[in-house]
Design an enzyme around this catalytic site. Sequence first.
Site, PDB file in Angstrom:
ATOM      1  N   ARG A   1       0.979  -1.102  -0.006  1.00 48.09           N
ATOM      2  CA  ARG A   1      -0.081   0.009   0.067  1.00 48.09           C
ATOM      3  C   ARG A   1       1.116   1.133   0.086  1.00 48.09           C
ATOM      4  O   ARG A   1       1.863   1.311   0.984  1.00 48.09           O
ATOM      5  CB  ARG A   1      -0.826   0.016   1.321  1.00 48.09           C
ATOM      6  CG  ARG A   1      -1.686   1.162   1.445  1.00 48.09           C
ATOM      7  CD  ARG A   1      -2.841   1.508   0.506  1.00 48.09           C
ATOM      8  NE  ARG A   1      -3.791   2.257   0.815  1.00 48.09           N
ATOM      9  CZ  ARG A   1      -3.709   3.668   0.766  1.00 48.09           C
ATOM     10  NH1 ARG A   1      -2.523   4.230   0.287  1.00 48.09           N
ATOM     11  NH2 ARG A   1      -4.687   4.523   1.270  1.00 48.09           N
TER      12      ARG A   1
ATOM     13  N   GLU B   1     -11.409   5.448  -4.770  1.00 50.95           N
ATOM     14  CA  GLU B   1     -11.695   4.214  -4.525  1.00 50.95           C
ATOM     15  C   GLU B   1     -12.734   3.689  -6.037  1.00 50.95           C
ATOM     16  O   GLU B   1     -12.861   4.442  -6.561  1.00 50.95           O
ATOM     17  CB  GLU B   1     -13.231   4.105  -3.457  1.00 50.95           C
ATOM     18  CG  GLU B   1     -12.596   4.471  -1.998  1.00 50.95           C
ATOM     19  CD  GLU B   1     -11.800   3.312  -1.646  1.00 50.95           C
ATOM     20  OE1 GLU B   1     -12.098   2.022  -1.642  1.00 50.95           O
ATOM     21  OE2 GLU B   1     -10.539   3.570  -0.882  1.00 50.95           O
TER      22      GLU B   1
ATOM     23  N   ARG C   1      -0.793  -5.612   4.777  1.00 55.37           N
ATOM     24  CA  ARG C   1      -0.316  -4.760   3.581  1.00 55.37           C
ATOM     25  C   ARG C   1       0.959  -4.343   3.908  1.00 55.37           C
ATOM     26  O   ARG C   1       0.819  -3.823   5.212  1.00 55.37           O
ATOM     27  CB  ARG C   1      -1.208  -3.911   2.905  1.00 55.37           C
ATOM     28  CG  ARG C   1      -2.476  -4.633   2.228  1.00 55.37           C
ATOM     29  CD  ARG C   1      -3.168  -3.641   1.790  1.00 55.37           C
ATOM     30  NE  ARG C   1      -3.901  -2.543   2.445  1.00 55.37           N
ATOM     31  CZ  ARG C   1      -4.500  -1.602   2.386  1.00 55.37           C
ATOM     32  NH1 ARG C   1      -5.262  -1.524   1.306  1.00 55.37           N
ATOM     33  NH2 ARG C   1      -5.029  -0.810   3.606  1.00 55.37           N
TER      34      ARG C   1
END
Length: 167
Positions: free
Chosen positions: A54, A62, A96
């Site tokens: 990330r 999004e 992540r």
Amino acid sequence: MKKIALIFLFLILGSFFDDSNSIQKEIINGKVVAITDGDTFKLLKKDSTLIKVRVANIDCPERKQPFSKRAKQFTSDAIFNRSVQVEVLKKDRYGRFIANVYYDDKKNLSKELVKAGFAWHFVKYSTDISLQVIEDKARRNKRGLWQDPNAIAPWEWRSNKKNNKKQ
């Protein structure tokens, strides 16, 4: 006024002696094998393990949000199927790796996404003030998502979706 000057001096001096600055960050080199969205991708490490990364300090639109596909395409054009260097800052609750990502002679993916107008500076999780300067310039120049005068930050978009589901 003297109190303010002293506080400022202590803050500056404290940053020189802060042990957190001396912590060695993990550097991972690998090849980008998948782009999930504008700020998330999969990296194949040299030992053939796959990790999810990330991009730190930013937030891209999004899915189903305006400019989401363009942010993903920007990231794909920049790093897909290429070798990158990942400076891991931490792991998030989803496992992540939150990281600064460098490509093409040390370009910083966070800064490039913000400069192109495909990401917000994620102030809540960032201490990199240079990203705010870059975002402000992209806004003034109406780059990318800043063409929309009513652009909605991804964290607000997620919050609105969550609130609508509750109703």
